[in-house]
Scaffold this motif. Structure first.
Motif, PDB file in Angstrom:
ATOM      1  N   SER A  78       0.806  -1.221   0.000  1.00  0.00           N
ATOM      2  CA  SER A  78       0.000   0.000   0.000  1.00  0.00           C
ATOM      3  C   SER A  78       0.838   1.270   0.000  1.00  0.00           C
ATOM      4  O   SER A  78       0.281   2.376  -0.046  1.00  0.00           O
ATOM      5  N   THR A 123      -1.596   1.965 -11.551  1.00  0.00           N
ATOM      6  CA  THR A 123      -1.493   2.122 -10.108  1.00  0.00           C
ATOM      7  C   THR A 123      -0.974   3.500  -9.701  1.00  0.00           C
ATOM      8  O   THR A 123      -0.897   3.800  -8.521  1.00  0.00           O
ATOM      9  N   GLU A 158      -2.274  10.553  -7.861  1.00  0.00           N
ATOM     10  CA  GLU A 158      -2.941   9.480  -7.142  1.00  0.00           C
ATOM     11  C   GLU A 158      -2.206   8.166  -7.323  1.00  0.00           C
ATOM     12  O   GLU A 158      -1.658   7.882  -8.394  1.00  0.00           O
ATOM     13  N   THR A 159      -2.179   7.355  -6.256  1.00  0.00           N
ATOM     14  CA  THR A 159      -1.619   6.008  -6.333  1.00  0.00           C
ATOM     15  C   THR A 159      -2.600   5.010  -5.729  1.00  0.00           C
ATOM     16  O   THR A 159      -3.376   5.345  -4.842  1.00  0.00           O
ATOM     17  N   TYR A 160      -2.549   3.776  -6.254  1.00  0.00           N
ATOM     18  CA  TYR A 160      -3.372   2.679  -5.758  1.00  0.00           C
ATOM     19  C   TYR A 160      -2.471   1.540  -5.306  1.00  0.00           C
ATOM     20  O   TYR A 160      -1.609   1.095  -6.079  1.00  0.00           O
ATOM     21  N   THR A 178      -5.796   3.928  -1.391  1.00  0.00           N
ATOM     22  CA  THR A 178      -5.635   5.000  -2.363  1.00  0.00           C
ATOM     23  C   THR A 178      -5.060   6.216  -1.673  1.00  0.00           C
ATOM     24  O   THR A 178      -5.564   6.636  -0.642  1.00  0.00           O
TER      25      THR A 178
END
Length: 202
Positions: free
Chosen positions: A117, A138, A148-150, A198
């Protein structure tokens, strides 16, 4: 110094035989408290957001929509094999049957959750996601100058869905095809429920 928002929860991504695709976020922890929101793209490409009033502006300025519906979004999630997810989100009513963990989910479970994460880890996962999962990213640029990152930590398949929009049946379960266009990436093509963190910066 940029702001940072972190959301921990699950994302349901499903298609239907009517051409409508639904991405439902169920967030257990966030700067806005626990909440859920629904992003819906119909067969003509019209993109709609259904979200509670206190988060609708943030979500709408991070992603791209043609319409925003402010409404309570109520979700009941039952884990199990099979499990289920039921959502009431304004004009959207949805029930999904959640099946077993996928091969990708088993692989993700082998990694420490804090690593999977971590935003920096997406530098490594994004090229793999682009290669293996059509439409999935991602990391990328979000709306309003945000990034943004996933970070996914588990994936379960979705085996069936029943859904209506304004009372109209959306049809049976189908792939998320074409990919949805709310942000820089889509959910996996195969219908799934993904546990994810997220992180939004901006």
């Amino acid at each position: 110094m940029s702001d940072m928002w972190r959301f921990d929860g699950r994302i349901l991504g499903v298609g239907t035989t009517s051409g409508t695709r639904v991405v439902l976020g169920v967030w257990d922890r966030s700067p806005f408290g626990a909440f859920a929101d629904a992003m819906v793209e119909d067969g003509s490409g019209r993109r709609r957001l259904v979200a509670p009033a206190h988060v609708a502006e943030f979500v709408a300025t991070t992603y791209g929509f043609d319409d925003v519906v402010e409404s309570p979004v109520r979700v009941r999630l039952e884990d199990g094999a099979p499990g289920s997810l039921t959502a009431e989100a304004g004009p959207l009513h949805l029930h999904a049957v959640v099946g077993r963990r996928t091969g990708l989910g088993r692989l993700l479970r082998l990694m420490p959750g804090r690593l999977a994460s971590a935003p920096w880890f997406t530098v490594l996962t994004d090229p793999v996601a682009r290669l293996v999962l059509d439409g999935v990213r991602t990391r990328g640029s979000a709306g309003n100058g945000r990034h943004e990152t996933y970070g996914a930590t588990d994936v379960h398949r979705v085996d069936a869905v029943s859904a209506t929009w304004e009372g109209t049946d959306l049809g049976a379960l189908a792939d998320v095809d074409p990919p949805v266009r709310f942000g820089f990436g889509s959910t996996p093509r195969r219908p799934s429920l993904t546990r994810v963190t997220t992180t939004v910066r901006g």
